[in-house]
Write a protein that holds these residues in place. Structure first.
Motif, PDB file in Angstrom:
ATOM      1  N   ARG A   6     -12.269  -4.805  -2.965  1.00 19.17           N
ATOM      2  CA  ARG A   6     -12.941  -3.678  -3.622  1.00 19.17           C
ATOM      3  C   ARG A   6     -14.226  -3.271  -2.888  1.00 19.17           C
ATOM      4  O   ARG A   6     -15.225  -2.931  -3.507  1.00 19.17           O
ATOM      5  N   PRO A  52      -8.414   8.974   1.468  1.00 14.69           N
ATOM      6  CA  PRO A  52      -7.941   7.587   1.418  1.00 14.69           C
ATOM      7  C   PRO A  52      -8.413   6.830   2.657  1.00 14.69           C
ATOM      8  O   PRO A  52      -9.140   7.382   3.497  1.00 14.69           O
ATOM      9  N   LEU A  53      -8.025   5.582   2.773  1.00 13.14           N
ATOM     10  CA  LEU A  53      -8.248   4.886   4.035  1.00 13.14           C
ATOM     11  C   LEU A  53      -7.509   5.650   5.132  1.00 13.14           C
ATOM     12  O   LEU A  53      -6.346   5.996   4.973  1.00 13.14           O
ATOM     13  N   PHE A  80     -13.962  -0.945  -0.486  1.00  8.51           N
ATOM     14  CA  PHE A  80     -13.675   0.349   0.128  1.00  8.51           C
ATOM     15  C   PHE A  80     -14.383   1.475  -0.598  1.00  8.51           C
ATOM     16  O   PHE A  80     -14.306   1.615  -1.807  1.00  8.51           O
ATOM     17  N   ARG A 127      -9.876  -4.657   2.607  1.00  8.48           N
ATOM     18  CA  ARG A 127     -10.893  -3.773   2.043  1.00  8.48           C
ATOM     19  C   ARG A 127     -10.558  -3.376   0.613  1.00  8.48           C
ATOM     20  O   ARG A 127     -11.438  -3.306  -0.249  1.00  8.48           O
ATOM     21  N   LEU A 128      -9.272  -3.137   0.346  1.00 11.32           N
ATOM     22  CA  LEU A 128      -8.873  -2.737  -0.995  1.00 11.32           C
ATOM     23  C   LEU A 128      -8.879  -3.914  -1.962  1.00 11.32           C
ATOM     24  O   LEU A 128      -9.310  -3.789  -3.112  1.00 11.32           O
ATOM     25  N   SER A 129      -8.416  -5.071  -1.520  1.00 11.73           N
ATOM     26  CA  SER A 129      -8.359  -6.239  -2.394  1.00 11.73           C
ATOM     27  C   SER A 129      -9.745  -6.751  -2.754  1.00 11.73           C
ATOM     28  O   SER A 129      -9.981  -7.263  -3.853  1.00 11.73           O
ATOM     29  N   ALA A 133      -6.870  -2.900   5.994  1.00  7.91           N
ATOM     30  CA  ALA A 133      -6.817  -2.060   4.803  1.00  7.91           C
ATOM     31  C   ALA A 133      -6.616  -2.900   3.545  1.00  7.91           C
ATOM     32  O   ALA A 133      -7.276  -2.670   2.519  1.00  7.91           O
ATOM     33  N   ASP A 146      -3.081   5.122  -0.944  1.00  9.77           N
ATOM     34  CA  ASP A 146      -4.078   4.132  -0.543  1.00  9.77           C
ATOM     35  C   ASP A 146      -4.531   4.361   0.894  1.00  9.77           C
ATOM     36  O   ASP A 146      -5.697   4.125   1.233  1.00  9.77           O
ATOM     37  N   ILE A 147      -3.595   4.808   1.732  1.00 11.08           N
ATOM     38  CA  ILE A 147      -3.868   4.888   3.163  1.00 11.08           C
ATOM     39  C   ILE A 147      -3.111   6.066   3.767  1.00 11.08           C
ATOM     40  O   ILE A 147      -2.035   6.444   3.276  1.00 11.08           O
ATOM     41  N   LEU A 152       0.828  -1.195   0.000  1.00  8.63           N
ATOM     42  CA  LEU A 152       0.000   0.000   0.000  1.00  8.63           C
ATOM     43  C   LEU A 152       0.869   1.253   0.000  1.00  8.63           C
ATOM     44  O   LEU A 152       1.860   1.339   0.730  1.00  8.63           O
TER      45      LEU A 152
END
Length: 269
Positions: free
Chosen positions: A123, A76-77, A125, A119-121, A116, A50-51, A3
């Motif tokens: 999808r 972002p996150l 988020f 949630r991103l992998s 995190a 991303d975060i 990330l």
């Protein structure tokens, strides 16, 4: 999966400790280190991380103000780093806002990164700004400052109407000329003035109907701008562009609202 991250803390030692623990995980690529809120906003707009690992308590723009000043789809996150008392942690838990207690613990960092990545992998988020704004309201209540609530507007015509914000035992009558921009966060709207950001329970559509139509234009599904504060127009990709405000804030204009702004700017966009 690695990330991209922006880390923010006004204390150099705390920033260095956070950096070392994040690097240790092997899952974080730190793209910017910021020592204040303004640097954090600029890094987020320029780098789209991303975060963000964000300190809450900072002089000037604190962590909560950073989130409020970003447009919803630019957030972002967020993982807050905080030494707040338990009442704040309770608020974060209720609104599903992630946090790391100071002194920073490696296990908590690992857990935040794991969440995190999931949630991103997957999808799943979407910007959690509305959750964060809700947590802010809950924290204010614990501090004895009631969250701002929706109210009425007074006046004869739009330009004379004031936005009325009820906050604890006082009523703030906000001049429309002092409002720079507004953005939606779930059931709330963040109203950014020259000196302060207010949170009001309302929809963006409701507020737009109360504002002077010659001044205020919707430039994004979640954003309204007072055109009097626009000082520069910066072209962006795919027909979008940024409006630079005199507060150094940059607001993205989506393609769907390009023509709306075009009619009120003399730049020939």
């Amino acid at each position: 999966m690695q990330l991209s991250a922006v880390i923010v803390d006004d204390e150099p030692l705390a920033l260095g400790l956070l950096r070392s623990k994040l690097i240790k995980t092997g899952l974080i690529n730190i793209v910017a280190e910021c020592k204040n809120g303004r640097e954090a906003i600029e890094a987020t707009l320029n780098l789209s991380p991303d975060i963000m690992f964000l300190d809450i308590q900072m002089p000037g723009l604190d962590g909560l103000s950073v989130v409020k000043r970003l447009q919803d789809d630019a957030v972002p996150l967020i993982v807050f780093t905080t030494a707040f008392e338990q009442y704040a942690i309770d608020a974060f838990d209720v609104y599903a806002v992630d946090y790391i207690l100071k002194p920073i613990d490696q296990e908590r960092i690992d857990r935040s990164i794991e969440r995190a990545i999931f949630r991103l992998s997957e999808r799943i988020f979407r910007s959690n700004k509305s959750n964060i704004v809700g947590a802010i309201g809950a924290m204010r209540k614990h501090l004895g400052r009631a969250d701002t609530e929706s109210s009425t507007v007074w006046g004869v015509n739009h330009s004379q109407k004031k936005i009325v914000i009820k906050e604890k035992n006082e009523i703030i009558l906000l001049e429309q000329s002092d409002i720079v921009w507004l953005d939606a966060a779930g059931d709330y709207v963040c109203i950014h003035s020259n000196d302060e950001t207010y949170i009001k329970r309302s929809t963006l559509k409701e507020l737009l109907s109360q504002l002077e139509p010659e001044w205020f234009k919707r430039v994004h599904r979640s954003t309204i701008v007072n055109l009097h504060y626009v000082v520069n127009v910066i072209p962006h990709t795919k027909g979008e562009f940024f409006l630079e405000l005199n507060s150094d804030q940059k607001i993205k204009v989506s393609r769907n609202y390009r023509d709306v702004v075009k009619a009120f700017l003399a730049d020939g966009i």
